[in-house]
Scaffold this motif. Structure first.
Motif, PDB file in Angstrom:
ATOM      1  N   ALA A   1       5.420  19.006  -3.911  1.00 37.98           N
ATOM      2  CA  ALA A   1       6.515  18.854  -4.908  1.00 37.98           C
ATOM      3  C   ALA A   1       5.678  18.550  -6.241  1.00 37.98           C
ATOM      4  O   ALA A   1       6.244  18.841  -7.487  1.00 37.98           O
ATOM      5  N   ALA A   2       4.203  17.979  -6.216  1.00 41.54           N
ATOM      6  CA  ALA A   2       3.590  17.863  -7.522  1.00 41.54           C
ATOM      7  C   ALA A   2       2.144  18.754  -7.248  1.00 41.54           C
ATOM      8  O   ALA A   2       1.103  17.924  -7.050  1.00 41.54           O
ATOM      9  N   PRO A   3       2.207  19.924  -7.078  1.00 40.99           N
ATOM     10  CA  PRO A   3       0.775  20.689  -7.105  1.00 40.99           C
ATOM     11  C   PRO A   3      -0.104  20.806  -8.024  1.00 40.99           C
ATOM     12  O   PRO A   3      -0.955  21.642  -7.907  1.00 40.99           O
ATOM     13  N   ASP A   4       0.105  20.344  -9.271  1.00 39.70           N
ATOM     14  CA  ASP A   4      -0.423  20.657 -10.527  1.00 39.70           C
ATOM     15  C   ASP A   4      -1.390  19.514 -10.975  1.00 39.70           C
ATOM     16  O   ASP A   4      -2.055  19.799 -12.130  1.00 39.70           O
ATOM     17  N   GLY A   5      -1.763  18.465 -10.130  1.00 42.12           N
ATOM     18  CA  GLY A   5      -2.508  17.498 -10.938  1.00 42.12           C
ATOM     19  C   GLY A   5      -3.093  16.503  -9.815  1.00 42.12           C
ATOM     20  O   GLY A   5      -2.546  16.550  -8.752  1.00 42.12           O
ATOM     21  N   TYR A   6      -3.897  15.489 -10.023  1.00 37.85           N
ATOM     22  CA  TYR A   6      -4.276  14.622  -9.285  1.00 37.85           C
ATOM     23  C   TYR A   6      -4.048  13.426  -9.994  1.00 37.85           C
ATOM     24  O   TYR A   6      -5.045  12.620 -10.786  1.00 37.85           O
ATOM     25  N   PRO A   7      -3.279  12.300  -9.859  1.00 37.75           N
ATOM     26  CA  PRO A   7      -2.850  11.002 -10.201  1.00 37.75           C
ATOM     27  C   PRO A   7      -4.003  10.153  -9.959  1.00 37.75           C
ATOM     28  O   PRO A   7      -4.405  10.233  -8.828  1.00 37.75           O
ATOM     29  N   ILE A   8      -4.392   9.497 -10.896  1.00 39.61           N
ATOM     30  CA  ILE A   8      -5.486   8.564 -10.856  1.00 39.61           C
ATOM     31  C   ILE A   8      -5.098   7.150 -10.853  1.00 39.61           C
ATOM     32  O   ILE A   8      -4.185   6.673 -11.624  1.00 39.61           O
TER      33      ILE A   8
ATOM     34  N   ASN B   1       0.678  -1.251   0.086  1.00 40.24           N
ATOM     35  CA  ASN B   1       0.072  -0.036  -0.055  1.00 40.24           C
ATOM     36  C   ASN B   1       0.788   1.255  -0.194  1.00 40.24           C
ATOM     37  O   ASN B   1       0.499   2.313  -0.695  1.00 40.24           O
ATOM     38  N   ASN B   2       1.992   1.128   0.799  1.00 36.30           N
ATOM     39  CA  ASN B   2       2.728   2.517   0.958  1.00 36.30           C
ATOM     40  C   ASN B   2       3.567   2.690  -0.252  1.00 36.30           C
ATOM     41  O   ASN B   2       3.712   3.731  -0.739  1.00 36.30           O
ATOM     42  N   LEU B   3       3.730   1.467  -1.204  1.00 40.17           N
ATOM     43  CA  LEU B   3       4.581   1.680  -2.329  1.00 40.17           C
ATOM     44  C   LEU B   3       3.635   2.331  -3.511  1.00 40.17           C
ATOM     45  O   LEU B   3       4.095   3.212  -4.137  1.00 40.17           O
ATOM     46  N   CYS B   4       2.443   1.696  -3.204  1.00 37.38           N
ATOM     47  CA  CYS B   4       1.305   2.314  -4.400  1.00 37.38           C
ATOM     48  C   CYS B   4       0.962   3.732  -4.193  1.00 37.38           C
ATOM     49  O   CYS B   4       0.758   4.640  -4.885  1.00 37.38           O
ATOM     50  N   ALA B   5       1.136   4.134  -2.871  1.00 33.95           N
ATOM     51  CA  ALA B   5       0.774   5.613  -2.423  1.00 33.95           C
ATOM     52  C   ALA B   5       2.124   6.379  -2.961  1.00 33.95           C
ATOM     53  O   ALA B   5       1.787   7.489  -3.125  1.00 33.95           O
ATOM     54  N   SER B   6       3.233   5.918  -2.781  1.00 27.52           N
ATOM     55  CA  SER B   6       4.276   6.687  -3.294  1.00 27.52           C
ATOM     56  C   SER B   6       4.483   6.937  -4.899  1.00 27.52           C
ATOM     57  O   SER B   6       4.908   7.785  -5.236  1.00 27.52           O
ATOM     58  N   LEU B   7       4.060   5.706  -5.376  1.00 36.62           N
ATOM     59  CA  LEU B   7       4.513   5.523  -7.126  1.00 36.62           C
ATOM     60  C   LEU B   7       3.307   6.247  -7.650  1.00 36.62           C
ATOM     61  O   LEU B   7       3.287   6.596  -8.808  1.00 36.62           O
ATOM     62  N   LYS B   8       2.067   6.168  -7.108  1.00 34.78           N
ATOM     63  CA  LYS B   8       0.854   6.696  -7.593  1.00 34.78           C
ATOM     64  C   LYS B   8       0.661   6.049  -9.277  1.00 34.78           C
ATOM     65  O   LYS B   8       0.449   6.996 -10.129  1.00 34.78           O
ATOM     66  N   PRO B   9       0.806   4.843  -9.077  1.00 31.02           N
ATOM     67  CA  PRO B   9       0.751   4.037 -10.480  1.00 31.02           C
ATOM     68  C   PRO B   9      -0.800   4.396 -11.458  1.00 31.02           C
ATOM     69  O   PRO B   9      -1.666   4.572 -10.386  1.00 31.02           O
ATOM     70  N   ARG B  10      -0.823   4.183 -12.769  1.00 27.08           N
ATOM     71  CA  ARG B  10      -2.081   4.496 -13.216  1.00 27.08           C
ATOM     72  C   ARG B  10      -2.910   3.215 -13.028  1.00 27.08           C
ATOM     73  O   ARG B  10      -4.144   3.206 -12.795  1.00 27.08           O
ATOM     74  N   TYR B  11      -2.306   2.082 -12.975  1.00 27.66           N
ATOM     75  CA  TYR B  11      -3.067   0.887 -12.572  1.00 27.66           C
ATOM     76  C   TYR B  11      -2.443  -0.033 -11.605  1.00 27.66           C
ATOM     77  O   TYR B  11      -1.006   0.120 -11.339  1.00 27.66           O
TER      78      TYR B  11
END
Length: 378
Positions: free
Chosen positions: A41-48, A9-19
């Motif tokens: 560090a990344a204020p311009d978007g919402y990774p999904i 879970n922490n890995l996914c939260a850090s990497l923010k993968p598409r899938y």
């Protein structure tokens, strides 16, 4: 919960993968897509992220065990929260309930300041200076990047700069700079007070000219520069980005061509050669690239023209923006990364530095810029 393993879970939260894929014995499961909140560090978007758990092959319940999908690895994160998504459940692994991000984190929204909660749509409150990453009054401001503070604008070095200290040996420091108004406003044109708007625009141009003067001296007229801006009424705090480029690329028309070809590839509207000043006369949002080349030689403070040398060059390219297409906020950086052969630094998230290194680069720039910094006068 997406998974049972805190490490995963922490890995996914850090990497923010598409899938995010997992497997189960006899059950197929696909939860609602979830967004990751913007960060400093990344204020311009919402990774999904889309979470899909596939059943085992040839399972007795004939549940789905295979999944086909397409993905564009270069696509930018969403700039507003898409309908039907939820907040990331992964932050719950830290026993903290995630706060649904409001529009203050999206500097350049595409359809207004809206946030989603369930099936309801509400108007998000306008961000305050205390919630803005560019306001001097904000606790979120990276003060170690600030290099000069004027009356109406200030300079910082860029976080995750496109250029490095090795890109231009004559400079010896990353020269990717931000020119930022002190006024908290989404565009220059939306600064209500006419005098304040004029003073802000004039000082931003003065900073830009000072940067040009620095390059002319330090690089012996071998470097020009591109200053680019995304001006959107739905933004939060407008700013300009500044980057040196080889002067030969400008004089041969390669910089202009790079912007126009990339826009054509993305099926954006055509660029116009147009100077819009502070943008008050423009009826739509826009992307602007200001391209400058120094005179080829300097004599007595001015370009020599009788010996065949070239005079200074200034070009303003304008790309109108509207709701008919989705504009990539990293367009300017992407164009210049390709042009300069810095494809590995196309995404600023891949160019992170320690605070110690960021501070060292900012100090190196301040030392080089000191001679040209009008904010130090008097």
């Amino acid at each position: 919960m997406v998974g049972k393993s805190p490490i995963t879970n922490n890995l996914c939260a850090s990497l923010k993968p598409r899938y995010h894929f997992s497997t189960s014995n006899n059950t197929f499961f696909e939860r609602e897509p979830f967004f990751h909140a913007p960060t400093e560090a990344a204020p311009d978007g919402y990774p999904i992220t889309r979470f899909i758990s596939l059943a085992s092959y040839n399972n007795p319940k004939k549940q789905k065990w295979i999944y086909a999908f397409s993905i564009d690895p270069t696509a930018a994160p969403a700039v507003v929260i898409p309908p039907g998504t939820t907040a990331s459940p992964l932050s719950l692994s830290n026993k903290k309930r995630p706060t649904a991000p409001s529009q203050e984190f999206s500097r350049f929204s595409t359809d207004g300041a809206y946030a989603h909660r369930g099936n309801k749509r509400r108007r998000a409150a306008p961000p305050t200076p205390a919630e803005c990453f560019f306001c001097l009054s904000s606790p979120n401001l990276a003060t170690h990047l600030i290099t000069s503070i004027g009356t109406d604008a200030y300079l910082t070095t860029a976080k995750g700069p496109l250029s490095t200290s090795d890109t231009y040996p004559s400079l010896g420091f990353p020269s990717h700079i931000l020119i930022i108004p002190l006024t908290h406003s989404p565009t220059l044109a939306s600064i209500a007070d006419a005098e304040a708007r004029k003073n802000t625009y004039d000082e931003m141009q003065r900073y830009r000219q000072a940067l040009h003067d620095m390059l002319t001296k330090l690089a012996s007229c071998k470097l020009g520069a591109v200053t680019w801006e995304v001006s959107r009424a739905g933004g939060v705090h407008t700013h300009w980005q500044f980057l040196p480029v080889p002067v030969d690329s400008i004089r041969r028309g390669l910089v202009e061509a790079a912007f126009k070809v990339e826009a054509e590839n993305e099926r954006y509207p055509n660029f116009e050669t147009k100077d819009v000043g502070d943008g008050t006369e423009e009826s739509s949002d826009f992307f602007r690239a200001l391209i400058w080349a120094p005179p080829s030689t300097i004599s007595g403070g001015e370009a020599d023209g009788d010996d065949g040398s070239a005079a200074a060059k200034n070009t303003s390219l304008l790309l109108p923006l509207d709701a008919s297409f989705r504009f990539d906020l990293q367009f300017g950086r992407r164009v210049l990364a390709k042009l300069l052969g810095l494809g590995g630094r196309m995404h600023w998230q891949d160019c992170g530095q320690s605070e110690e290194d960021e501070t060292a680069d900012a100090e190196a720039f301040k030392k080089a810029f000191k001679e040209f910094d009008f904010a130090l006068e008097g």
